[in-house]
Design an enzyme around this catalytic site. Structure first.
Site, PDB file in Angstrom:
ATOM      1  N   THR A  36      42.978  54.383 112.713  1.00 15.86           N
ATOM      2  CA  THR A  36      42.645  53.041 113.215  1.00 15.86           C
ATOM      3  C   THR A  36      43.899  52.219 113.511  1.00 15.86           C
ATOM      4  O   THR A  36      43.787  51.107 114.014  1.00 15.86           O
ATOM      5  CB  THR A  36      41.774  52.260 112.200  1.00 15.86           C
ATOM      6  N   ASP A  57      49.007  62.213 106.916  1.00 18.33           N
ATOM      7  CA  ASP A  57      47.701  61.863 106.352  1.00 18.33           C
ATOM      8  C   ASP A  57      47.845  61.797 104.832  1.00 18.33           C
ATOM      9  O   ASP A  57      48.278  62.776 104.212  1.00 18.33           O
ATOM     10  CB  ASP A  57      46.690  62.948 106.771  1.00 18.33           C
ATOM     11  N   LYS A  90      37.860  60.503 100.686  1.00 16.59           N
ATOM     12  CA  LYS A  90      39.066  61.313 100.454  1.00 16.59           C
ATOM     13  C   LYS A  90      40.333  60.473 100.631  1.00 16.59           C
ATOM     14  O   LYS A  90      41.284  60.597  99.870  1.00 16.59           O
ATOM     15  CB  LYS A  90      39.116  62.488 101.441  1.00 16.59           C
ATOM     16  N   THR A  91      40.333  59.629 101.659  1.00 22.91           N
ATOM     17  CA  THR A  91      41.527  58.811 101.909  1.00 22.91           C
ATOM     18  C   THR A  91      41.794  57.888 100.727  1.00 22.91           C
ATOM     19  O   THR A  91      42.932  57.796 100.248  1.00 22.91           O
ATOM     20  CB  THR A  91      41.351  57.990 103.209  1.00 22.91           C
ATOM     21  N   TYR A 144      33.283  53.355 101.176  1.00 20.32           N
ATOM     22  CA  TYR A 144      34.424  52.434 101.113  1.00 20.32           C
ATOM     23  C   TYR A 144      34.494  51.767  99.741  1.00 20.32           C
ATOM     24  O   TYR A 144      35.521  51.822  99.062  1.00 20.32           O
ATOM     25  CB  TYR A 144      34.267  51.395 102.216  1.00 20.32           C
ATOM     26  N   LYS A 148      37.231  52.650  96.881  1.00 19.61           N
ATOM     27  CA  LYS A 148      38.217  51.657  96.425  1.00 19.61           C
ATOM     28  C   LYS A 148      38.099  51.420  94.919  1.00 19.61           C
ATOM     29  O   LYS A 148      39.095  51.159  94.241  1.00 19.61           O
ATOM     30  CB  LYS A 148      38.006  50.335  97.173  1.00 19.61           C
ATOM     31  N   TYR A 158      46.814  55.772  85.626  1.00 21.60           N
ATOM     32  CA  TYR A 158      48.231  56.177  85.769  1.00 21.60           C
ATOM     33  C   TYR A 158      49.131  55.198  85.019  1.00 21.60           C
ATOM     34  O   TYR A 158      50.173  55.566  84.488  1.00 21.60           O
ATOM     35  CB  TYR A 158      48.639  56.257  87.243  1.00 21.60           C
TER      36      TYR A 158
HETATM   37  P1  NAD Z   1      43.516  49.029 109.596  1.00 17.99           P
HETATM   38  O1  NAD Z   1      42.400  49.964 109.885  1.00 17.99           O
HETATM   39  O2  NAD Z   1      44.103  48.255 110.704  1.00 17.99           O
HETATM   40  O3  NAD Z   1      44.713  49.789 108.848  1.00 17.99           O
HETATM   41  C1  NAD Z   1      44.546  50.940 108.084  1.00 17.99           C
HETATM   42  C2  NAD Z   1      45.645  51.908 108.470  1.00 17.99           C
HETATM   43  O4  NAD Z   1      45.520  53.098 107.668  1.00 17.99           O
HETATM   44  C3  NAD Z   1      45.533  52.356 109.939  1.00 17.99           C
HETATM   45  O5  NAD Z   1      46.801  52.279 110.536  1.00 17.99           O
HETATM   46  C4  NAD Z   1      45.038  53.791 109.830  1.00 17.99           C
HETATM   47  O6  NAD Z   1      45.428  54.592 110.930  1.00 17.99           O
HETATM   48  C5  NAD Z   1      45.653  54.235 108.525  1.00 17.99           C
HETATM   49  N1  NAD Z   1      44.946  55.345 107.883  1.00 17.99           N
HETATM   50  C6  NAD Z   1      43.608  55.487 107.701  1.00 17.99           C
HETATM   51  N2  NAD Z   1      43.348  56.642 107.065  1.00 17.99           N
HETATM   52  C7  NAD Z   1      44.543  57.237 106.848  1.00 17.99           C
HETATM   53  C8  NAD Z   1      44.943  58.458 106.227  1.00 17.99           C
HETATM   54  N3  NAD Z   1      44.035  59.319 105.726  1.00 17.99           N
HETATM   55  N4  NAD Z   1      46.265  58.763 106.184  1.00 17.99           N
HETATM   56  C9  NAD Z   1      47.197  57.921 106.714  1.00 17.99           C
HETATM   57  N5  NAD Z   1      46.884  56.750 107.302  1.00 17.99           N
HETATM   58  C10 NAD Z   1      45.575  56.413 107.354  1.00 17.99           C
HETATM   59  O7  NAD Z   1      42.969  48.059 108.454  1.00 17.99           O
HETATM   60  P2  NAD Z   1      43.674  46.811 107.744  1.00 17.99           P
HETATM   61  O8  NAD Z   1      42.772  45.662 107.940  1.00 17.99           O
HETATM   62  O9  NAD Z   1      45.100  46.701 108.136  1.00 17.99           O
HETATM   63  O10 NAD Z   1      43.555  47.251 106.208  1.00 17.99           O
HETATM   64  C11 NAD Z   1      44.664  47.762 105.479  1.00 17.99           C
HETATM   65  C12 NAD Z   1      44.244  47.963 104.027  1.00 17.99           C
HETATM   66  O11 NAD Z   1      43.825  46.718 103.467  1.00 17.99           O
HETATM   67  C13 NAD Z   1      43.091  48.935 103.857  1.00 17.99           C
HETATM   68  O12 NAD Z   1      43.313  49.724 102.712  1.00 17.99           O
HETATM   69  C14 NAD Z   1      41.905  48.033 103.642  1.00 17.99           C
HETATM   70  O13 NAD Z   1      40.911  48.659 102.863  1.00 17.99           O
HETATM   71  C15 NAD Z   1      42.548  46.857 102.892  1.00 17.99           C
HETATM   72  N6  NAD Z   1      41.748  45.638 103.060  1.00 17.99           N
HETATM   73  C16 NAD Z   1      41.677  45.008 104.278  1.00 17.99           C
HETATM   74  C17 NAD Z   1      40.884  43.873 104.409  1.00 17.99           C
HETATM   75  C18 NAD Z   1      40.786  43.129 105.715  1.00 17.99           C
HETATM   76  O14 NAD Z   1      40.018  42.162 105.800  1.00 17.99           O
HETATM   77  N7  NAD Z   1      41.499  43.475 106.757  1.00 17.99           N
HETATM   78  C19 NAD Z   1      40.163  43.379 103.310  1.00 17.99           C
HETATM   79  C20 NAD Z   1      40.237  44.078 102.097  1.00 17.99           C
HETATM   80  C21 NAD Z   1      41.047  45.192 101.989  1.00 17.99           C
END
Ligand code: NAD
Ligand code: UDP
Length: 313
Positions: A36, A57, A90-91, A144, A148, A158
């Site tokens: 994404t 990944d 998994k991620t 999700y 989390k 850990y």
């Molecule tokens: P986003 O989708 O823009 O960013 C996520 C990034 O992780 C992307 O660049 C994607 O390519 C990468 N990614 C996904 N799976 C992967 C994998 N298996 N290996 C390597 N890279 C991988 O989303 P975001 O809004 O920037 O969110 C970033 C983090 O913050 C996430 O963990 C999300 O759960 C957390 N978060 C975001 C929000 C929000 O409102 N944006 C709220 C709560 C938590």
């Protein structure tokens, strides 16, 4: 100069965090599988010798000598995390194990991007960190939410068992430039729809609430959390307590894009969509000396300016 690893570094939040850490003189290593995220988000940093991007990944182990790890890799919008739910689990879980293993080995501090979704459809309002949440473990959002939650469990274990220096941020809905126009989240959807004169899609009756935080406030909060003393692990809520119904949000977007000819339409509410969400940020105020400073109207204006440049009506 610190060597800082950001997983998910080419995503919305990761790219702003990388930019800020780089500007403060750190050496930033961005890991991303570009599911994404996008190279466009980080292109402007690639010419800096202290910024490095690696396609990787996080479900696979990775090794690098670093001082700090921000673990952000995970799709965050419902349509993307539900696209391949097994991969999402998994991620979160294998990604956490691999990054915690790395943190343990190189003695790095590690911060987890957790989420307000750990509270599910909350029965306690506003949400405090000691609330255990109300999550459906077999619903469409579970890949999700439970991923989390399991990651938080791994982090604290850990820490207890191996003394890894952990920090857990529970991030509430965050928005700003660089959100993907088609990622389905409510702010990007409403702005893109208004700019294209397409119907504004409110799910349900629009009485459900969210508390929206602007990206720069979040980045400040995450960095402050990483820099707290070893004894403070969190979890800590990072969000803006300003709470709005989705209907109010639609009205605001239409007010800020006065030329829009969009009408509002109502669609069915997705399964397990939380009815209310608002962070109690007392802990962040005390431990991080942090509060958000960008009100919704101002943040929306910046975000609308960004989308105006990339969306043709
Ligand atoms: P986003 O989708 O823009 O960013 C996520 C990034 O992780 C992307 O660049 C994607 O390519 C990468 N990614 C996904 N799976 C992967 C994998 N298996 N290996 C390597 N890279 C991988 O989303 P975001 O809004 O920037 O969110 C970033 C983090 O913050 C996430 O963990 C999300 O759960 C957390 N978060 C975001 C929000 C929000 O409102 N944006 C709220 C709560 C938590
Ligand atoms: N939502 C909506 N119309 C849209 C997209 C989302 O009414 O076009 C609603 C959604 O049902 C939810 C809220 O807006 O109640 C926030 O959705 P989002 O996907 O942005 O975040 P999350 O549900 O994960 O908090």
């Amino acid at each position: 100069m610190k060597r800082i690893l950001i997983t998910g570094g080419a995503g919305f939040i990761g790219s702003f965090l990388g930019e800020r850490l780089l500007s403060e003189g750190n050496d930033v290593l961005c890991l991303d599988n570009y599911f994404t995220g996008s190279k466009k988000n980080i292109a402007h940093m690639l010419s800096n010798p202290y910024f490095e991007a690696v396609r990787h990944d996080v479900t696979m182990p990775f090794f690098a000598e670093v001082d700090e790890i921000y673990n952000l890799a995970c799709p965050a919008s419902p349509i993307h995390y539900q696209y391949n739910p097994i991969k999402t689990v998994k991620t979160s879980v294998m990604g956490a194990i691999n990054m915690l293993g790395l943190a343990k080995r190189v003695k790095a501090r590690i911060l987890q991007a957790s989420t307000s979704e750990v509270y599910g459809d909350p029965k306690v309002h506003p949400q405090t960190e000691d609330y255990w949440g109300n999550v459906n473990p077999i619903g469409l959002r579970a890949c999700y939410d439970e991923g989390k939650r399991a990651a938080e469990t791994l982090f604290v274990n850990y820490h207890r068992q191996n003394h890894v220096k952990i920090k857990i941020a529970r991030i509430f809905n965050t928005y700003g430039p660089r959100m993907m126009p088609n990622d389905g989240r409510v702010i990007s959807n409403f702005i893109v729809q208004a700019l294209k004169n397409e119907p504004i899609t409110i799910y349900g009756d629009g009485s459900q609430t969210r508390s929206f935080q602007y990206i720069s406030d979040l980045v400040e909060g995450l960095i402050r959390l990483m820099n707290t003393g070893d004894n403070f692990t969190g979890p800590v809520n990072i969000g803006n307590p300003g709470e709005f119904t989705i209907r109010e949000l639609a009205e605001k977007v239409l007010m800020l894009i006065p030329e829009s000819r969009s009408e509002v339409i109502y669609k069915s509410l997705p399964e397990d969509d939380p009815m209310q969400r608002q962070p109690d940020i007392t802990l962040a105020q005390k431990e991080l000396k942090w509060s958000p400073v960008i009100p919704l109207d101002e943040g929306l204006r910046h975000t609308i300016d960004y989308f105006r440049k990339i969306i043709k009506p």
